[in-house]
Design a protein around this motif. Sequence first.
Motif, PDB file in Angstrom:
ATOM      1  N   SER A 311       0.810  -1.216   0.000  1.00  0.00           N
ATOM      2  CA  SER A 311       0.000   0.000   0.000  1.00  0.00           C
ATOM      3  C   SER A 311       0.845   1.269   0.000  1.00  0.00           C
ATOM      4  CB  SER A 311      -0.937   0.022   1.209  1.00  0.00           C
ATOM      5  OG  SER A 311      -1.873  -1.027   1.138  1.00  0.00           O
ATOM      6  N   ASN A 312       2.150   1.136   0.039  1.00  0.00           N
ATOM      7  CA  ASN A 312       3.022   2.299   0.055  1.00  0.00           C
ATOM      8  C   ASN A 312       2.921   3.035  -1.276  1.00  0.00           C
ATOM      9  OD1 ASN A 312       4.933   3.915   1.433  1.00  0.00           O
ATOM     10  ND2 ASN A 312       6.579   3.035   0.206  1.00  0.00           N
ATOM     11  N   GLY A 313       2.429   4.259  -1.246  1.00  0.00           N
ATOM     12  CA  GLY A 313       2.370   5.054  -2.459  1.00  0.00           C
ATOM     13  C   GLY A 313       3.734   5.600  -2.824  1.00  0.00           C
ATOM     14  N   VAL A 314       3.847   6.156  -4.028  1.00  0.00           N
ATOM     15  CA  VAL A 314       5.116   6.750  -4.455  1.00  0.00           C
ATOM     16  C   VAL A 314       5.496   7.849  -3.463  1.00  0.00           C
ATOM     17  CG1 VAL A 314       6.253   8.086  -6.265  1.00  0.00           C
ATOM     18  CG2 VAL A 314       4.720   6.196  -6.868  1.00  0.00           C
ATOM     19  N   GLY A 315       6.700   7.757  -2.918  1.00  0.00           N
ATOM     20  CA  GLY A 315       7.148   8.723  -1.918  1.00  0.00           C
ATOM     21  C   GLY A 315       6.621   8.456  -0.522  1.00  0.00           C
ATOM     22  N   GLY A 316       5.934   7.327  -0.305  1.00  0.00           N
ATOM     23  CA  GLY A 316       5.338   7.030   0.994  1.00  0.00           C
ATOM     24  C   GLY A 316       6.331   6.499   2.006  1.00  0.00           C
ATOM     25  N   ASP A 317       5.860   6.360   3.254  1.00  0.00           N
ATOM     26  CA  ASP A 317       6.743   5.947   4.343  1.00  0.00           C
ATOM     27  C   ASP A 317       6.378   4.584   4.919  1.00  0.00           C
ATOM     28  OD1 ASP A 317       4.394   6.598   5.599  1.00  0.00           O
ATOM     29  OD2 ASP A 317       5.263   8.101   6.939  1.00  0.00           O
ATOM     30  N   LEU A 318       5.597   3.782   4.181  1.00  0.00           N
ATOM     31  CA  LEU A 318       5.264   2.438   4.652  1.00  0.00           C
ATOM     32  C   LEU A 318       6.362   1.470   4.233  1.00  0.00           C
ATOM     33  CD1 LEU A 318       1.430   2.351   3.936  1.00  0.00           C
ATOM     34  CD2 LEU A 318       2.635   3.101   6.008  1.00  0.00           C
ATOM     35  N   ILE A 319       7.566   1.767   4.659  1.00  0.00           N
ATOM     36  CA  ILE A 319       8.756   0.997   4.335  1.00  0.00           C
ATOM     37  C   ILE A 319       9.767   1.249   5.446  1.00  0.00           C
ATOM     38  CG2 ILE A 319       9.622   2.884   2.872  1.00  0.00           C
ATOM     39  CD1 ILE A 319      11.020   0.724   1.148  1.00  0.00           C
ATOM     40  N   GLY A 320      10.590   0.255   5.766  1.00  0.00           N
ATOM     41  CA  GLY A 320      11.580   0.430   6.824  1.00  0.00           C
ATOM     42  C   GLY A 320      12.690  -0.596   6.691  1.00  0.00           C
ATOM     43  N   ASN A 321      13.812  -0.281   7.290  1.00  0.00           N
ATOM     44  CA  ASN A 321      14.990  -1.150   7.247  1.00  0.00           C
ATOM     45  C   ASN A 321      15.400  -1.482   8.671  1.00  0.00           C
ATOM     46  OD1 ASN A 321      17.277  -2.446   5.899  1.00  0.00           O
ATOM     47  ND2 ASN A 321      18.510  -0.818   6.814  1.00  0.00           N
ATOM     48  N   ALA A 322      15.578  -2.765   8.958  1.00  0.00           N
ATOM     49  CA  ALA A 322      15.941  -3.178  10.319  1.00  0.00           C
ATOM     50  C   ALA A 322      16.942  -4.321  10.261  1.00  0.00           C
ATOM     51  CB  ALA A 322      14.696  -3.606  11.102  1.00  0.00           C
ATOM     52  N   ARG A 323      17.542  -4.590  11.408  1.00  0.00           N
ATOM     53  CA  ARG A 323      18.472  -5.715  11.559  1.00  0.00           C
ATOM     54  C   ARG A 323      17.692  -6.858  12.195  1.00  0.00           C
ATOM     55  NH1 ARG A 323      21.956  -6.516  15.984  1.00  0.00           N
ATOM     56  NH2 ARG A 323      21.548  -4.348  16.598  1.00  0.00           N
ATOM     57  N   TRP A 324      17.446  -7.904  11.403  1.00  0.00           N
ATOM     58  CA  TRP A 324      16.593  -9.003  11.811  1.00  0.00           C
ATOM     59  C   TRP A 324      17.431 -10.213  12.206  1.00  0.00           C
ATOM     60  CZ3 TRP A 324      11.623  -7.374  11.920  1.00  0.00           C
ATOM     61  CH2 TRP A 324      11.264  -6.328  11.069  1.00  0.00           C
ATOM     62  N   LEU A 325      16.979 -10.919  13.217  1.00  0.00           N
ATOM     63  CA  LEU A 325      17.628 -12.145  13.677  1.00  0.00           C
ATOM     64  C   LEU A 325      16.630 -13.288  13.536  1.00  0.00           C
ATOM     65  CD1 LEU A 325      20.032 -13.570  15.189  1.00  0.00           C
ATOM     66  CD2 LEU A 325      18.765 -13.070  17.316  1.00  0.00           C
ATOM     67  N   GLY A 326      17.049 -14.371  12.853  1.00  0.00           N
ATOM     68  CA  GLY A 326      16.130 -15.487  12.689  1.00  0.00           C
ATOM     69  C   GLY A 326      16.789 -16.703  12.062  1.00  0.00           C
ATOM     70  N   TRP A 327      15.982 -17.704  11.846  1.00  0.00           N
ATOM     71  CA  TRP A 327      16.439 -18.965  11.250  1.00  0.00           C
ATOM     72  C   TRP A 327      15.963 -19.006   9.807  1.00  0.00           C
ATOM     73  CZ3 TRP A 327      14.102 -24.448  11.639  1.00  0.00           C
ATOM     74  CH2 TRP A 327      15.074 -25.415  11.291  1.00  0.00           C
ATOM     75  N   PRO A 328      16.829 -19.325   8.847  1.00  0.00           N
ATOM     76  CA  PRO A 328      16.416 -19.362   7.445  1.00  0.00           C
ATOM     77  C   PRO A 328      15.253 -20.330   7.220  1.00  0.00           C
ATOM     78  CG  PRO A 328      18.798 -19.367   7.594  1.00  0.00           C
ATOM     79  CD  PRO A 328      18.290 -19.522   8.993  1.00  0.00           C
ATOM     80  N   VAL A 329      14.235 -19.865   6.543  1.00  0.00           N
ATOM     81  CA  VAL A 329      13.056 -20.684   6.269  1.00  0.00           C
ATOM     82  C   VAL A 329      13.436 -21.901   5.428  1.00  0.00           C
ATOM     83  CG1 VAL A 329      10.734 -20.694   5.268  1.00  0.00           C
ATOM     84  CG2 VAL A 329      11.590 -18.636   6.389  1.00  0.00           C
ATOM     85  N   ARG A 330      14.408 -21.748   4.537  1.00  0.00           N
ATOM     86  CA  ARG A 330      14.778 -22.860   3.660  1.00  0.00           C
ATOM     87  C   ARG A 330      15.271 -24.062   4.454  1.00  0.00           C
ATOM     88  NH1 ARG A 330      18.680 -18.952   2.784  1.00  0.00           N
ATOM     89  NH2 ARG A 330      20.724 -19.433   3.671  1.00  0.00           N
ATOM     90  N   GLU A 331      15.894 -23.818   5.615  1.00  0.00           N
ATOM     91  CA  GLU A 331      16.392 -24.938   6.416  1.00  0.00           C
ATOM     92  C   GLU A 331      15.235 -25.709   7.050  1.00  0.00           C
ATOM     93  OE1 GLU A 331      19.585 -23.984   9.029  1.00  0.00           O
ATOM     94  OE2 GLU A 331      20.546 -22.617   7.599  1.00  0.00           O
TER      95      GLU A 331
END
Length: 541
Positions: A311-331
């Motif tokens: 739903s993020n429109g052009v120039g919108g702020d519904l986006i973010g960057n974070a440092r995520w910790l987890g287990w790979p789904v492929r495994e």
Amino acid sequence: MESSRHRMAADDDGPGLGEQQERPVPHQAVPRALGRWAAAAGIAAVGGGVAVGELLAGFASPSVSPLTAVGGAVIDAVPPGVKDWAVSVFGTADKAALLTGMALVIAVLAALAGVLEFRHRFRGAAVVGVFGAVGAAAVLTRAQMTPIAVALPVVAAVVAVVLLRFLAGKLREWDAGSPGTAGAGSSRRSFLQAVAGTAAVSAVAGVLAGAWRGATSAVSDARARITLPAPALPAPLVPAAADLGVAGATPLVTPNREFYRIDTALSVPAVNPDNWVLKVTGMVDREIQLSYAELLAKPLTERHITIACVSNGVGGDLIGNARWLGWPVRELLALAGPHPGADMVLSRSSDGWTAGTPLEVLTDSRDALLAIGMNGEPLPLDHGFPVRMIVPGLYGYVSATKWVTELKVTTFAQDAGYWTPRGWSERGPVKTSSRIDVPRSGRPVSAGSVVFAGVAWAQHTGIQRVELRINRGPWREAELAAGVSTDTWYQWKLAVDLTPGQYEVQVRATDLTGQPQDETSRPPEPDGATGFHTVRVDVKS
């Protein structure tokens, strides 16, 4: 014969000692005033019933209450265009807007119930009974439904009916009294005190319901006790050149408290990690169940990943960057052994929401994670605690399931995620895009060297260059910061000498394959917005 409520007060002897004289009332003023008070009585009574229902839900049904069940049913029923409009207008406050709208509708219907009950016994009570039936039906549609949760709207309706009939009776006593007499004044005071008391108790119950649901949650306490394990594969160090240090520009890593939240949950699901289980089902050799303790014991991966809402429109702020910790789904999927012919994984949230993710993106080399950590701490409750999915390169509606409890290996022909039947595309690769963060559109700046800055992203592909143009002139290449990875956004900046005047400024990005972003202006529906972000800048001397 004229009724008592239409007779005028006439006290030829004047008020006695210590008595207050009633002023004469016009012929139609009393009925109209009583109608307004009947509406107020309805609002107070129904408000009391709702508050009691929410308070009981805080004790007996923390995952679903009458209000959140009805709100969830409304979200499920609205057309995609309405949802997209709500997000574009209200952004991350869309749920508050929905609850406010629900409160207004309930108040109007409650006022109607009050007037009906005053004029015709049991008719207002019937309206309130419909309230309870709708609430119970809504609870039945929720994944967290329990017998107690179904009973709560009925209990709330019973409380509201009792209060409504009590207040309507008080109002009839006022109506039956002769205007100007001591008895009329006494019955009026009795009614007003009853309404005020009901409203006060309702308010207290509402406050207690909110406090109980928010502050005494065992899930919050459980989260506070968690210590995240060290990753087996730590995130690569962020290059110093990845942050251009422009004042007012978007930070490279989005703080948790500022990270956008878009989902269908009116109240944050309360999932105790001690009871959490992830099931892998469907077209697999082996069905698997994974506990939270078992997940924490896995060799975990830590990565910076940018995620975005469709739903993020052009120039919108519904986006973010974070440092995520987890287990790979492929495994995890490798342990289950997907069958030949499977091409989709249907992930399911604890509240019943689903997302359909292409199997290939969960089994290739990208860092698709069962995330348990966000920026060095356990996932916040409203961002999916205890476990959520993070998949680079796909919009959240087909990948980023919060409060995840099941992965069903299946096919696109057999199953569909929540939003696909509602008009959104089956697969949602994130489109290359860019944004101007400074200067803000419409804000004046001083003439001279004006620094433009922002972010650009082409998740799981990476950005090759960013360009700016002024008043539809030639494109000028901006300085592009070093990338953290192809799965994150990139900062950029460009200083431009501008004289006083008004300017239209546009930005575009080109990904690492040499493909520029789409300049055609399109709305988010059905698979993400496109076009150049454009700002207007007023340069002052």
